[in-house]
Scaffold this active site. Structure first.
Site, PDB file in Angstrom:
ATOM      1  N   ASP A  16       0.849  -1.202   0.000  1.00 29.88           N
ATOM      2  CA  ASP A  16       0.000   0.000   0.000  1.00 29.88           C
ATOM      3  C   ASP A  16       0.883   1.249   0.000  1.00 29.88           C
ATOM      4  OD1 ASP A  16       0.886  -0.049   2.608  1.00 29.88           O
ATOM      5  OD2 ASP A  16      -1.097   0.172   3.531  1.00 29.88           O
ATOM      6  N   SER A  17       2.214   1.055   0.067  1.00 24.99           N
ATOM      7  CA  SER A  17       3.139   2.170  -0.157  1.00 24.99           C
ATOM      8  C   SER A  17       2.923   2.759  -1.549  1.00 24.99           C
ATOM      9  CB  SER A  17       4.594   1.703   0.002  1.00 24.99           C
ATOM     10  OG  SER A  17       4.835   0.529  -0.748  1.00 24.99           O
TER      11      SER A  17
ATOM     12  N   LYS B  63      -1.140  -9.425   2.833  1.00 22.12           N
ATOM     13  CA  LYS B  63      -0.462  -8.973   4.055  1.00 22.12           C
ATOM     14  C   LYS B  63      -1.410  -8.057   4.828  1.00 22.12           C
ATOM     15  CE  LYS B  63       2.956  -5.738   4.098  1.00 22.12           C
ATOM     16  NZ  LYS B  63       2.400  -4.713   5.007  1.00 22.12           N
TER      17      LYS B  63
ATOM     18  N   GLU C  24      -1.592  -5.516   8.453  1.00 29.70           N
ATOM     19  CA  GLU C  24      -0.793  -4.860   9.494  1.00 29.70           C
ATOM     20  C   GLU C  24      -1.397  -5.100  10.873  1.00 29.70           C
ATOM     21  OE1 GLU C  24       0.054  -0.740   8.832  1.00 29.70           O
ATOM     22  OE2 GLU C  24       0.928  -1.102   6.851  1.00 29.70           O
TER      23      GLU C  24
ATOM     24  N   GLU D 110       9.010  -4.290  11.143  1.00 31.27           N
ATOM     25  CA  GLU D 110       9.423  -2.976  10.629  1.00 31.27           C
ATOM     26  C   GLU D 110       9.918  -2.070  11.757  1.00 31.27           C
ATOM     27  OE1 GLU D 110       6.901  -1.137   7.729  1.00 31.27           O
ATOM     28  OE2 GLU D 110       7.984   0.774   7.830  1.00 31.27           O
TER      29      GLU D 110
ATOM     30  N   ASP E 184      -1.003  -6.252  -0.490  1.00 29.02           N
ATOM     31  CA  ASP E 184      -1.100  -5.577   0.807  1.00 29.02           C
ATOM     32  C   ASP E 184      -2.540  -5.109   1.020  1.00 29.02           C
ATOM     33  OD1 ASP E 184       0.037  -4.705   3.105  1.00 29.02           O
ATOM     34  OD2 ASP E 184       1.142  -3.029   2.217  1.00 29.02           O
TER      35      ASP E 184
HETATM   36  O1  KIV Z   1       3.477  -1.105   1.803  1.00 28.58           O
HETATM   37  C1  KIV Z   1       4.653  -1.483   1.881  1.00 28.58           C
HETATM   38  O2  KIV Z   1       5.486  -1.217   1.004  1.00 28.58           O
HETATM   39  C2  KIV Z   1       5.045  -2.267   3.053  1.00 28.58           C
HETATM   40  C3  KIV Z   1       6.495  -2.595   3.220  1.00 28.58           C
HETATM   41  C4  KIV Z   1       7.226  -1.403   3.717  1.00 28.58           C
HETATM   42  C5  KIV Z   1       6.700  -3.780   4.097  1.00 28.58           C
HETATM   43  O3  KIV Z   1       4.218  -2.599   3.848  1.00 28.58           O
END
Ligand code: KIV
Length: 297
Positions: A52-53, A121, A123, A190, A91
């Site tokens: 989600d970055s 993934k 969080e 992280e 994500d």
């Molecule tokens: O969204 C992302 O890029 C991440 C990584 C920093 C692990 O969650």
């Protein structure tokens, strides 16, 4: 067993677990489209995260929070086409799994069915544990993520390292163990002090993937745009830039603009030929009335 799958094969969860047992570091990177997925695959990356970055690196937001399922699904679909051998993890963006188990499963299923990711993934721990159990129960492999979890950065007091007191370090270990018990096949750590992340890695059977958590994790992940030098803004201290691609791209674009304006590009090597007699015949038609425009007398 080889450390990479065979030519056609995708890295499996079993092979990923085996990498931890053998002590072969796992390499993970984010990617957000077909070309970056393809490049990661060719470079021999083990796991590709459609993070989600993307909200920041690709969509230009100030944080990861605005990312939506629709946006991530579109990016993941393209990435999956390029990243054939790496395990591709989607994500789950903010709001896609927090509300209820049902919504988490619905969005997880969308990720797998529509985008074709291999896993998702999520969080956090605490309330996230039930979501992990629901997703795994629905047959969706889940990667956990503890420490600095950007979706809850405000709650954590900003973008800062986590687990720097004995009590908080212990909480992180308990969270990681709980995620493993809930069914996660791997956990991202992280911005956690390296000795703490190492202890967590030793305590877990499943592989840990570190970002800003030292070399004692089973693998490492970096955000693609950070490592390529493609993101403006200040990078966190754990980022290592392996190249300055923004400079390279900017220089190429400036040269292109300069050459177009100077009439240097395109030259004859970039254009197509037409036989002279065909050109002459074409030019002879230029004085004729246009087809379809019947002249009024
Ligand atoms: O969204 C992302 O890029 C991440 C990584 C920093 C692990 O969650």
């Amino acid at each position: 067993m080889s450390s990479r799958p065979d030519e056609a094969g995708k890295l499996s969860l079993t092979e990923l677990a085996e990498l931890k047992r053998r002590g072969r570091p796992i390499v993970m990177v984010t990617a957000y489209d077909y070309p970056t997925g393809r490049l990661a695959d060719v470079a021999g990356i083990d796991v590709v995260l459609v993070g989600d970055s993307a909200a920041m690196t690709v969509l230009g937001h100030d944080s990861t929070l605005p990312a939506t399922m629709d946006e991530l699904i579109m990016l993941a679909r393209a990435t999956v086409r390029g990243a054939r051998r790496p395990l591709v993890v989607g994500d789950m963006p903010f709001g896609s799994f927090q509300v209820s188990d049902e919504e988490a499963v619905r969005n997880g299923v969308r990720f797998v069915k529509t985008a074709g990711v291999d896993a998702v993934k999520v969080e956090g721990a605490g309330p996230t544990l039930g979501r992990v159990r629901a997703l795994v129960g629905a047959g969706i492999p889940v990667m956990g993520h503890v420490g600095l979890t950007p979706q809850s950065a405000t709650m954590l007091g900003g973008f800062r390292a986590q687990g720097r007191t004995a009590e908080r370090a212990r909480n992180l270990l308990d969270d990681a163990l709980a995620l493993e018990a809930a069914g996660c096949f791997s956990v991202v750590l992280e911005a956690i002090p390296a000795p703490v992340a190492t202890r967590i890695t030793e305590a877990l059977d499943v592989p840990t993937i570190g970002i800003g958590s030292g070399g004692g994790c089973d693998g490492q992940v970096l955000v693609l745009h950070d490592l390529l030098g493609l993101y403006e803004g200040r990078a966190p201290r754990f980022v290592k830039r392996y190249t300055e691609l923004a400079d390279t791209i900017q220089a190429a674009l400036s040269r292109y603009a300069g050459e177009v304006r100077a009439g240097v590009f395109p030259d004859e090597t970039h254009t197509y030929a037409i036989p002279e007699e065909e050109l002459a015949a074409f030019e002879a038609t230029l004085s004729l009335p246009r087809a379809g425009s019947a002249r009024q007398a």
